[in-house]
Write a protein that holds these residues in place. Sequence first.
Motif, PDB file in Angstrom:
ATOM      1  N   GLY A   1       0.796  -1.214   0.000  1.00 26.04           N
ATOM      2  CA  GLY A   1       0.000   0.000   0.000  1.00 26.04           C
ATOM      3  C   GLY A   1       0.833   1.269   0.000  1.00 26.04           C
ATOM      4  N   ALA A   2       0.147   2.395   0.135  1.00 23.36           N
ATOM      5  CA  ALA A   2       0.790   3.704   0.061  1.00 23.36           C
ATOM      6  C   ALA A   2       1.809   3.878   1.173  1.00 23.36           C
ATOM      7  N   GLN A   3       2.951   4.450   0.827  1.00 27.39           N
ATOM      8  CA  GLN A   3       4.037   4.749   1.763  1.00 27.39           C
ATOM      9  C   GLN A   3       4.584   3.506   2.441  1.00 27.39           C
ATOM     10  N   ALA A   4       4.293   2.336   1.898  1.00 26.00           N
ATOM     11  CA  ALA A   4       4.666   1.089   2.568  1.00 26.00           C
ATOM     12  C   ALA A   4       5.769   0.366   1.805  1.00 26.00           C
ATOM     13  N   SER A   5       6.812  -0.009   2.526  1.00 24.30           N
ATOM     14  CA  SER A   5       7.876  -0.849   1.981  1.00 24.30           C
ATOM     15  C   SER A   5       7.346  -2.241   1.682  1.00 24.30           C
ATOM     16  N   GLY A   6       8.043  -2.944   0.804  1.00 24.61           N
ATOM     17  CA  GLY A   6       7.694  -4.333   0.547  1.00 24.61           C
ATOM     18  C   GLY A   6       7.802  -5.199   1.783  1.00 24.61           C
ATOM     19  N   LEU A   7       8.570  -4.748   2.784  1.00 27.22           N
ATOM     20  CA  LEU A   7       8.667  -5.499   4.032  1.00 27.22           C
ATOM     21  C   LEU A   7       7.375  -5.422   4.840  1.00 27.22           C
ATOM     22  N   GLY A   8       6.405  -4.640   4.378  1.00 31.66           N
ATOM     23  CA  GLY A   8       5.082  -4.655   4.996  1.00 31.66           C
ATOM     24  C   GLY A   8       4.385  -6.006   4.816  1.00 31.66           C
ATOM     25  N   TRP A   9       4.845  -6.792   3.834  1.00 28.54           N
ATOM     26  CA  TRP A   9       4.361  -8.177   3.699  1.00 28.54           C
ATOM     27  C   TRP A   9       5.144  -9.036   4.688  1.00 28.54           C
ATOM     28  N   PRO A  10       4.500  -9.591   5.713  1.00 27.62           N
ATOM     29  CA  PRO A  10       5.236 -10.362   6.725  1.00 27.62           C
ATOM     30  C   PRO A  10       5.968 -11.558   6.128  1.00 27.62           C
ATOM     31  N   ASP A  11       7.170 -11.821   6.633  1.00 23.65           N
ATOM     32  CA  ASP A  11       7.960 -12.947   6.139  1.00 23.65           C
ATOM     33  C   ASP A  11       7.193 -14.260   6.228  1.00 23.65           C
ATOM     34  N   GLU A  12       6.408 -14.428   7.294  1.00 22.50           N
ATOM     35  CA  GLU A  12       5.654 -15.677   7.463  1.00 22.50           C
ATOM     36  C   GLU A  12       4.693 -15.891   6.295  1.00 22.50           C
ATOM     37  N   LEU A  13       4.053 -14.818   5.831  1.00 20.38           N
ATOM     38  CA  LEU A  13       3.144 -14.916   4.692  1.00 20.38           C
ATOM     39  C   LEU A  13       3.923 -15.153   3.404  1.00 20.38           C
ATOM     40  N   VAL A  14       5.007 -14.406   3.219  1.00 16.87           N
ATOM     41  CA  VAL A  14       5.826 -14.563   2.011  1.00 16.87           C
ATOM     42  C   VAL A  14       6.350 -15.992   1.909  1.00 16.87           C
TER      43      VAL A  14
ATOM     44  N   VAL B   1      -0.990 -11.667  -9.141  1.00 13.17           N
ATOM     45  CA  VAL B   1      -0.733 -10.388  -8.476  1.00 13.17           C
ATOM     46  C   VAL B   1      -1.607 -10.297  -7.229  1.00 13.17           C
ATOM     47  N   VAL B   2      -0.994  -9.921  -6.101  1.00 10.97           N
ATOM     48  CA  VAL B   2      -1.705  -9.724  -4.842  1.00 10.97           C
ATOM     49  C   VAL B   2      -1.433  -8.290  -4.397  1.00 10.97           C
TER      50      VAL B   2
ATOM     51  N   PRO C   1     -11.671 -13.844   9.038  1.00  9.44           N
ATOM     52  CA  PRO C   1     -12.265 -13.421  10.309  1.00  9.44           C
ATOM     53  C   PRO C   1     -11.371 -12.465  11.088  1.00  9.44           C
ATOM     54  N   GLY C   2     -11.981 -11.383  11.577  1.00 12.94           N
ATOM     55  CA  GLY C   2     -11.293 -10.439  12.436  1.00 12.94           C
ATOM     56  C   GLY C   2     -10.377  -9.462  11.738  1.00 12.94           C
ATOM     57  N   MET C   3     -10.168  -9.626  10.451  1.00 12.21           N
ATOM     58  CA  MET C   3      -9.164  -8.831   9.752  1.00 12.21           C
ATOM     59  C   MET C   3      -9.555  -7.369   9.645  1.00 12.21           C
ATOM     60  N   GLY C   4      -8.575  -6.489   9.866  1.00 10.74           N
ATOM     61  CA  GLY C   4      -8.735  -5.060   9.647  1.00 10.74           C
ATOM     62  C   GLY C   4      -7.909  -4.640   8.455  1.00 10.74           C
ATOM     63  N   HIS C   5      -7.157  -3.535   8.605  1.00  4.00           N
ATOM     64  CA  HIS C   5      -6.329  -3.013   7.514  1.00  4.00           C
ATOM     65  C   HIS C   5      -4.861  -3.255   7.857  1.00  4.00           C
ATOM     66  N   ALA C   6      -4.564  -4.448   8.318  1.00  4.47           N
ATOM     67  CA  ALA C   6      -3.215  -4.800   8.738  1.00  4.47           C
ATOM     68  C   ALA C   6      -3.052  -6.307   8.571  1.00  4.47           C
ATOM     69  N   LEU C   7      -1.832  -6.786   8.775  1.00  7.86           N
ATOM     70  CA  LEU C   7      -1.534  -8.202   8.583  1.00  7.86           C
ATOM     71  C   LEU C   7      -0.919  -8.794   9.853  1.00  7.86           C
ATOM     72  N   PRO C   8      -1.689  -8.830  10.958  1.00  4.99           N
ATOM     73  CA  PRO C   8      -1.188  -9.455  12.178  1.00  4.99           C
ATOM     74  C   PRO C   8      -1.087 -10.969  12.007  1.00  4.99           C
TER      75      PRO C   8
ATOM     76  N   LEU D   1      -5.213 -16.179   5.371  1.00  8.86           N
ATOM     77  CA  LEU D   1      -4.990 -15.379   4.168  1.00  8.86           C
ATOM     78  C   LEU D   1      -4.153 -16.154   3.153  1.00  8.86           C
ATOM     79  N   ALA D   2      -3.076 -16.784   3.618  1.00 14.54           N
ATOM     80  CA  ALA D   2      -2.253 -17.594   2.713  1.00 14.54           C
ATOM     81  C   ALA D   2      -3.072 -18.725   2.103  1.00 14.54           C
ATOM     82  N   ARG D   3      -3.888 -19.351   2.924  1.00 14.88           N
ATOM     83  CA  ARG D   3      -4.723 -20.463   2.431  1.00 14.88           C
ATOM     84  C   ARG D   3      -5.666 -19.983   1.330  1.00 14.88           C
ATOM     85  N   ALA D   4      -6.269 -18.812   1.535  1.00 12.46           N
ATOM     86  CA  ALA D   4      -7.207 -18.266   0.545  1.00 12.46           C
ATOM     87  C   ALA D   4      -6.484 -17.905  -0.759  1.00 12.46           C
ATOM     88  N   ILE D   5      -5.314 -17.264  -0.629  1.00 13.64           N
ATOM     89  CA  ILE D   5      -4.565 -16.869  -1.823  1.00 13.64           C
ATOM     90  C   ILE D   5      -4.129 -18.114  -2.602  1.00 13.64           C
TER      91      ILE D   5
END
Length: 290
Positions: free
Chosen positions: A32-45, A97-98, A266-273, A280-284
Amino acid sequence: MHQHHVDVAPGIRLWVEERGSAAAPPLLLIMGAQASGLGWPDELVDALAEHHRVIRYDHRDTGRSSWAYEERPYAITDLADDALAVLDALDVRRAHVVGMSLGGMLAQLLLADHPDRLLSATLIGTSTLSTAPYVHPDGTTTPPEELPGIDPRILDMWANRPTDLDPGQELEWRTEHWRMLNGDGIPFDAEAARAMERRITEHTGHTRISMAHGRADHSGMLRTDELARNEVPTLVVSGPAEPVFPPPHAEHLAQVIRGASLVEVPGMGHALPRQVLEPLARAILAHTGA
């Protein structure tokens, strides 16, 4: 894991990282805006990299990419061209593309303008580039501009962002910002947010901020007709606690993009806790695997 820089425009160089087998189907992550690629958590990547050649990168004016907006102002649509340029530099003809937040809007631009370059699209925490109304379950309609807006507390944080913070104060501001973006569906882990921001600061090399993506020209982004004709398999991820693009933005997105499907995390907001990463990985992966 392979890290390098690619030139995408005159005077513009982007940091790029690849994980997973080079022979696996490519998957491009757009933050997203102003966000480094490291905003994607390593666990998800890493979860995605079990099945894909995962590519993530720093937008212009973030992370280790060129910070050059003052000398070379650009439009948001140029950021979509950057995503294509990254694929070109890596000799990737077509990719999954995600995109998250602004990245989800850039993914829509790719869907509309370059469908031949996409194997699939997944859109997270974003809103539509269409003027078509939202159709409620009872058949009534609401224009997109009248759908629920950004949480006022977040707007206040953005409007009153201090520019004179020392590194410790900057870290706490960013952590509080993540608290707001997290929403109320999942308990907020402040220490995890701080750890992520420390990694991003170390990666970037400083705590300066750029407002380039907010200042960039936002015109020319509507793609109503093109999205209505879409033929690229598209998944829309709905976050019920989303505070930036609250429900029913995701439902609206799935309506206006032809053939799109919708999945709720479930429970998701605008972040990747941590709590959303496995579903999320399962859905993608279910989407890209189909």
